[in-house]
Design a protein around this motif. Structure first.
Motif, short mmCIF file in Angstrom:
data_model
loop_
_atom_site.label_atom_id
_atom_site.label_comp_id
_atom_site.label_asym_id
_atom_site.label_seq_id
_atom_site.Cartn_x
_atom_site.Cartn_y
_atom_site.Cartn_z
N VAL A 1 5.31 4.63 7.51
CA VAL A 1 6.24 5.53 6.84
C VAL A 1 6.77 6.57 7.82
O VAL A 1 7.97 6.88 7.84
N MET A 2 5.89 7.10 8.66
CA MET A 2 6.30 8.12 9.62
C MET A 2 7.27 7.53 10.64
O MET A 2 8.25 8.18 11.02
N ALA A 3 7.03 6.31 11.08
CA ALA A 3 7.91 5.68 12.06
C ALA A 3 9.31 5.50 11.49
O ALA A 3 10.32 5.73 12.18
N THR A 4 9.40 5.09 10.23
CA THR A 4 10.70 4.93 9.57
C THR A 4 11.42 6.27 9.46
O THR A 4 12.62 6.38 9.73
N TYR A 5 10.67 7.29 9.09
CA TYR A 5 11.23 8.63 8.95
C TYR A 5 11.72 9.16 10.29
O TYR A 5 12.83 9.71 10.41
N ALA B 1 0.83 -1.21 0.00
CA ALA B 1 0.00 0.00 0.00
C ALA B 1 0.87 1.26 0.00
O ALA B 1 0.56 2.23 -0.69
N ALA B 2 1.95 1.23 0.76
CA ALA B 2 2.85 2.39 0.82
C ALA B 2 3.49 2.63 -0.55
O ALA B 2 3.64 3.79 -0.98
N ALA C 1 7.49 15.72 -0.35
CA ALA C 1 7.67 14.46 -1.09
C ALA C 1 6.58 13.44 -0.79
O ALA C 1 6.38 12.50 -1.56
N ASN C 2 5.87 13.64 0.33
CA ASN C 2 4.82 12.69 0.74
C ASN C 2 3.53 13.44 1.06
O ASN C 2 3.08 13.46 2.20
#
Length: 238
Positions: free
Chosen positions: A65-69, A19-20, A104-105
């Motif tokens: 995605v936010m957790a990775t960032y 999904a991401a 970018a997101n």
């Protein structure tokens, strides 16, 4: 076949990754139950069982995605704290990273800008903690002229506004200096040019002492709490 906790977690991660990728490469319209199910090699009912609906899936994607960032940001802050990186330069680097991530997101940024989502998002809260850590480093130098919370709130509000303004403007019409100018404006409000002497900047001095109050172990817990309350009151009045 009996689903184990491990297989359930693996299936969930695979769905979120697909999904991401679809969201990043093709936009929110591509994140359909059918498209994600096909990409992840699962049946559509699996998505409903794990996420409830498409909105629940998008929440999971945003969180992933936010957790990775945020983990990347936290590592940068830790490295800056251990090295000799100027706290102001580190704060600016964090600002530029946040603006770049938001532009970018766009879909994820708008999702995470929803106050209801932000309040229940561990990754978003962790991101706030990283910003607070950067601001705390500035406070320790004696250059912060407002409370740490006030500085965090101003930077967060300005950053969110800058990204949303850029995203609402056609790419070819975006002002490349907008975010930098906004950061400089906020910076002038919250920091001094150099560490100030107590007689010339009592606010900066009070903020600096407040930043190390928890480390004053020669005081009792009650005394440190009272000192903190006094300093917060003084900072708010200066």
């Amino acid at each position: 076949m009996i689903e184990t906790t491990s297989s359930r977690s693996e299936t969930r991660s695979k769905i979120v990754d697909v999904a991401a990728r679809l969201l990043r490469e093709q936009g929110p319209a591509a994140v359909t139950t059918r498209g994600v199910a096909e990409g992840a090699g699962v049946q559509a009912p699996t998505i409903y069982r794990l996420f409830g609906d498409k909105d629940g899936l998008l929440d999971a994607v945003a969180e992933h995605v936010m957790a990775t960032y945020v983990s990347t940001k936290a590592a940068i802050v830790e490295a800056a704290s251990a090295g000799d990186v100027d706290p102001i330069d580190d704060l600016r680097a964090g600002w530029e990273m946040q603006i770049g991530f938001g532009v970018a997101n766009p879909t994820l940024f708008v999702l995470l800008s929803d106050p209801a989502r932000a309040l229940r998002s561990p990754a978003t809260q962790s991101g706030q903690h990283v910003l607070a850590s950067r601001v705390h480093r500035v406070a320790l130098t004696g250059r912060l002229r407002v409370s740490e919370k006030r500085a965090v709130d101003l930077i967060h509000a300005a950053g969110t506004g800058a990204v949303l303004t850029l995203l609402s403007t056609p790419p070819e019409q975006r002002d490349p200096q907008l975010a930098d100018d906004l950061f400089d404006t906020v910076l002038r409000r919250i920091v001094t040019d150099a560490p100030e002497r107590p007689e010339t900047s009592p606010a900066a001095s009070a903020v600096a002492v407040r930043a190390i109050a928890s480390q004053l172990t020669m005081l009792s817990d009650a005394e440190r709490q009272l000192l903190t309350e006094w300093l917060d009151r003084a900072i708010g009045a200066l």
